[in-house]
Motif scaffolding. Structure first.
Motif, PDB file in Angstrom:
ATOM      1  N   ASN A  27       0.844  -1.185   0.000  1.00 25.08           N
ATOM      2  CA  ASN A  27       0.000   0.000   0.000  1.00 25.08           C
ATOM      3  C   ASN A  27       0.883   1.239   0.000  1.00 25.08           C
ATOM      4  OD1 ASN A  27      -1.879   2.000   0.341  1.00 25.08           O
ATOM      5  ND2 ASN A  27      -2.922   1.022   2.043  1.00 25.08           N
ATOM      6  N   THR A  29      -0.173   4.284   0.067  1.00 22.72           N
ATOM      7  CA  THR A  29      -0.807   5.407   0.755  1.00 22.72           C
ATOM      8  C   THR A  29       0.097   5.897   1.878  1.00 22.72           C
ATOM      9  OG1 THR A  29      -3.051   4.682   0.240  1.00 22.72           O
ATOM     10  CG2 THR A  29      -2.788   6.091   2.168  1.00 22.72           C
ATOM     11  N   GLY A  30       0.290   7.212   1.926  1.00 26.16           N
ATOM     12  CA  GLY A  30       1.091   7.781   3.007  1.00 26.16           C
ATOM     13  C   GLY A  30       1.986   8.892   2.546  1.00 26.16           C
ATOM     14  N   THR A  41       2.718  13.134  -0.692  1.00 28.23           N
ATOM     15  CA  THR A  41       1.673  12.495   0.096  1.00 28.23           C
ATOM     16  C   THR A  41       0.672  11.944  -0.894  1.00 28.23           C
ATOM     17  OG1 THR A  41       1.988  14.090   1.859  1.00 28.23           O
ATOM     18  CG2 THR A  41      -0.053  12.833   1.898  1.00 28.23           C
ATOM     19  N   ILE A  42       0.372  10.647  -0.794  1.00 31.97           N
ATOM     20  CA  ILE A  42      -0.563  10.046  -1.734  1.00 31.97           C
ATOM     21  C   ILE A  42      -1.606   9.212  -1.009  1.00 31.97           C
ATOM     22  CG2 ILE A  42       1.028  10.026  -3.683  1.00 31.97           C
ATOM     23  CD1 ILE A  42       1.586   7.117  -3.178  1.00 31.97           C
ATOM     24  N   SER A  43      -2.726   9.059  -1.692  1.00 33.82           N
ATOM     25  CA  SER A  43      -3.822   8.243  -1.203  1.00 33.82           C
ATOM     26  C   SER A  43      -4.250   7.328  -2.348  1.00 33.82           C
ATOM     27  CB  SER A  43      -4.981   9.130  -0.757  1.00 33.82           C
ATOM     28  OG  SER A  43      -6.069   8.348  -0.357  1.00 33.82           O
ATOM     29  N   VAL A  44      -4.186   6.010  -2.120  1.00 31.43           N
ATOM     30  CA  VAL A  44      -4.498   5.023  -3.149  1.00 31.43           C
ATOM     31  C   VAL A  44      -5.881   4.442  -2.875  1.00 31.43           C
ATOM     32  CG1 VAL A  44      -3.736   2.895  -4.279  1.00 31.43           C
ATOM     33  CG2 VAL A  44      -2.042   4.434  -3.262  1.00 31.43           C
ATOM     34  N   ASP A  45      -6.733   4.378  -3.923  1.00 28.45           N
ATOM     35  CA  ASP A  45      -8.054   3.775  -3.748  1.00 28.45           C
ATOM     36  C   ASP A  45      -7.992   2.269  -4.001  1.00 28.45           C
ATOM     37  OD1 ASP A  45      -8.252   3.302  -6.543  1.00 28.45           O
ATOM     38  OD2 ASP A  45      -9.511   5.060  -6.883  1.00 28.45           O
ATOM     39  N   PHE A  50      -4.321   6.615  -7.626  1.00 30.48           N
ATOM     40  CA  PHE A  50      -4.000   7.490  -6.513  1.00 30.48           C
ATOM     41  C   PHE A  50      -3.835   8.942  -6.928  1.00 30.48           C
ATOM     42  CE2 PHE A  50       0.155   5.487  -7.532  1.00 30.48           C
ATOM     43  CZ  PHE A  50       1.009   6.577  -7.662  1.00 30.48           C
ATOM     44  N   GLY A  52      -2.487  12.885  -5.079  1.00 29.16           N
ATOM     45  CA  GLY A  52      -1.714  13.425  -3.975  1.00 29.16           C
ATOM     46  C   GLY A  52      -1.031  14.716  -4.332  1.00 29.16           C
TER      47      GLY A  52
END
Length: 132
Positions: A27, A29-30, A41-45, A50, A52
């Motif tokens: 993952n 994300t972070g 900074t990224i957010s993965v669905d 993603f 960010g």
């Protein structure tokens, strides 16, 4: 008796070790920071897409550096390979990154990437100097 108990303990530890989950990145994300001080900074669905923000610590632009948006995707099967694009808000360029996440010997997640930056040029004759 002590030797038999010790042998059984060693065997049970050895046989049980294969059932432990393998350490690997799964993952993205972070928050991530590179060795030059840039960070993202990224957010993965759930589909691997993603979004960010990327804040570079190095740039050749004459304008002040600003945080810029990024969009990308993570491979759904291996969950370690990925790619993303940064649309720089402070310059007339775009960068694409492709990479893979690894676990180092200390158990830390490490992203290894390659990038390609494309800057705007006024005409096709100057195309040769637009990509780094």
């Amino acid at each position: 008796m002590v030797q038999a108990t010790l042998l059984l303990l060693v065997l049970s530890l050895a046989l049980g070790a294969h059932g432990l989950p393998e350490e690997k990145c799964s993952n993205l994300t972070g928050e991530w920071k590179n060795d030059l001080g840039s960070n993202m900074t990224i957010s993965v669905d759930e589909e691997g897409n993603f979004t960010g923000l990327y804040n570079t610590a190095v740039a050749s632009a004459t304008n002040p550096i600003q945080t810029s948006p990024l969009r990308g995707s993570q491979h759904l099967q291996d969950k370690t390979t990925f790619g993303f694009t940064v649309n720089w808000t402070f310059s007339d360029s775009t960068t694409v990154f492709t990479g893979q996440c690894f676990m180092d010997k200390g158990g830390n997640e490490v992203l290894k990437t390659m990038w390609l930056l494309r800057s705007h040029v006024e005409d096709i004759e100057n195309d040769w100097k637009a990509t780094r």
